[in-house]
Enzyme design. Sequence first.
Site, PDB file in Angstrom:
ATOM      1  N   HIS A 190       0.964  -1.132   0.091  1.00  0.00           N
ATOM      2  CA  HIS A 190       0.035  -0.242   0.105  1.00  0.00           C
ATOM      3  C   HIS A 190       0.869   1.244  -0.201  1.00  0.00           C
ATOM      4  O   HIS A 190       1.883   1.112   0.551  1.00  0.00           O
ATOM      5  CB  HIS A 190      -0.975   0.015   1.078  1.00  0.00           C
ATOM      6  CG  HIS A 190      -1.842   0.863   1.243  1.00  0.00           C
ATOM      7  ND1 HIS A 190      -2.000   2.478   1.333  1.00  0.00           N
ATOM      8  CD2 HIS A 190      -3.365   0.828   0.555  1.00  0.00           C
ATOM      9  CE1 HIS A 190      -3.242   2.882   1.262  1.00  0.00           C
ATOM     10  NE2 HIS A 190      -3.956   1.878   0.822  1.00  0.00           N
TER      11      HIS A 190
ATOM     12  N   ASP B  60      -7.942  -5.071   0.147  1.00  0.00           N
ATOM     13  CA  ASP B  60      -8.461  -6.389  -0.854  1.00  0.00           C
ATOM     14  C   ASP B  60      -8.056  -7.676  -0.641  1.00  0.00           C
ATOM     15  O   ASP B  60      -8.623  -8.616  -1.483  1.00  0.00           O
ATOM     16  CB  ASP B  60      -7.777  -5.633  -2.327  1.00  0.00           C
ATOM     17  CG  ASP B  60      -8.396  -4.316  -2.735  1.00  0.00           C
ATOM     18  OD1 ASP B  60      -9.636  -4.134  -2.508  1.00  0.00           O
ATOM     19  OD2 ASP B  60      -7.479  -3.388  -3.176  1.00  0.00           O
TER      20      ASP B  60
END
Length: 428
Positions: A307, A364
Amino acid sequence: MSEKATLTIEGKSYDFDVITGSENEKCIDFQQLRDTTGHITMDPGFGNTGSCYSSITYVDGAKGILRYRGYPIEELAEKASFVETAYLVLYGELPKAAQLKTFSARLKEHAPLHTNLEHHFSGFPTSAPPMAILSAMLNLVACFHPEVLEVPTTGEEFDRTVALLLSKVRTIAAFAYRMAAGKPINHPNPNLTYCGNFLHMMFSNPYQEYEVSPIIDKALNLFLVLHADHEQNCSTSTVRVVGSSRANLFSSVAAGVCALWGPLHGGANAAVIAMLEDIKKSGRPPAYYIDRAKDKDDPFKLMGFGHRVYKNFDPRSIILKKQVHDVLEALHLDDHLLDIALQLEEAILKDDYFISRNLYPNVDFYSGILLRAIGIPLNMYTVMFAIGRMPGWIANWKELHDHKLRISRPRQIYTGHTTRSFIPMSDR
Ligand code: ACO
């Protein structure tokens, strides 16, 4: 006296203001840099660039903190419905009972689509990706409600438009799925909750109304709450960039849908499941995939890991992991993909490549397994993310206008040819 940062270029010093946010985050105000020094800053991918002031969402990537309007994501996920959270993100405060009632009534009122709009769904090939349909239909909705093209950012008219958009995105999503699956559409049922109505439009059939289980309703609410906003991510920045040209709200969020679609952003939730399915089918151990992800000559990436902002853990993935366990247990389901995901995560968290780069599961990684348990088909995963992110996109579009921001227009450093004369065709 305000804090200053000094920059020295070719022996000359320039002072710039240091700005401090409400959580003590620091920034150097370089708005006058080009005018005063003739230089621009270079930051491809905007890893260090603040593009706006915002009071919507706070993320501290080092500590794994996410808050909407000051409220920790952990508390909202446990205690708030998606509709309550959407109100909070949009208006800045948790709704009082009467405000929630009005907001919910508006969402119900705007759930149906104009009959002529419904016909447009049959114009898409059945192979059309639902994200393409969603983006196209969001622009089309505005054509059927021309008053929303000129909407102000406060007052009754704005409130109605927000409810219209939040409500219709869910109807469009469900209709897109029904059409692509060759199934008749289910019109919204005003007696159902926001999530219950969506599930009904997705899964009822002419002979049997879908029965909304409280476990699934709660899980869907939680999924949407976790996706409601995430400050200046790729799709939200897109909404702001498009909106900065004073493009209308609907075209701005339609652009947000397109940005979200990519596998490095919202498309990762479907890509994770495709990857886990592939691991299952191949029978290869996680180590094979981990080695491929580490190989710089191989384009393969471990989807659902890494991320830009979170460098410790993504709090949403922790909540989702627990929710996946709870839902599978409550529904007496056994999902082999969860076992593979857990094995993969365990191996990655011990691997130096991932440790040294601070790569952890992101939102996710587990969300797809939750959506599978709810019964959502794979091609709808990123659409589900878009429904959840709609309050954040709208709130950012509103804030952009409230702050009267200038049109987004980055600079570049040109690296092409310097001037040269045109060469006639005969000499080329
Ligand atoms: N698998 C393998 N290596 C990775 C991964 C991954 N998933 N993610 C990052 N890396 C490596 C990069 O190759 C890079 O290595 P290097 O320093 O040796 O060159 C290093 O980690 C830093 O990564 P960047 O790509 O520079 O990080 P960036 O912030 O630009 O990208 C992103 C973040 C796009 C999320 C990236 O981690 C990724 O592609 N992850 C997989 C896709 C994914 O899950 N996306 C969803 C993100 S959450 C969301 O948008 C909702």
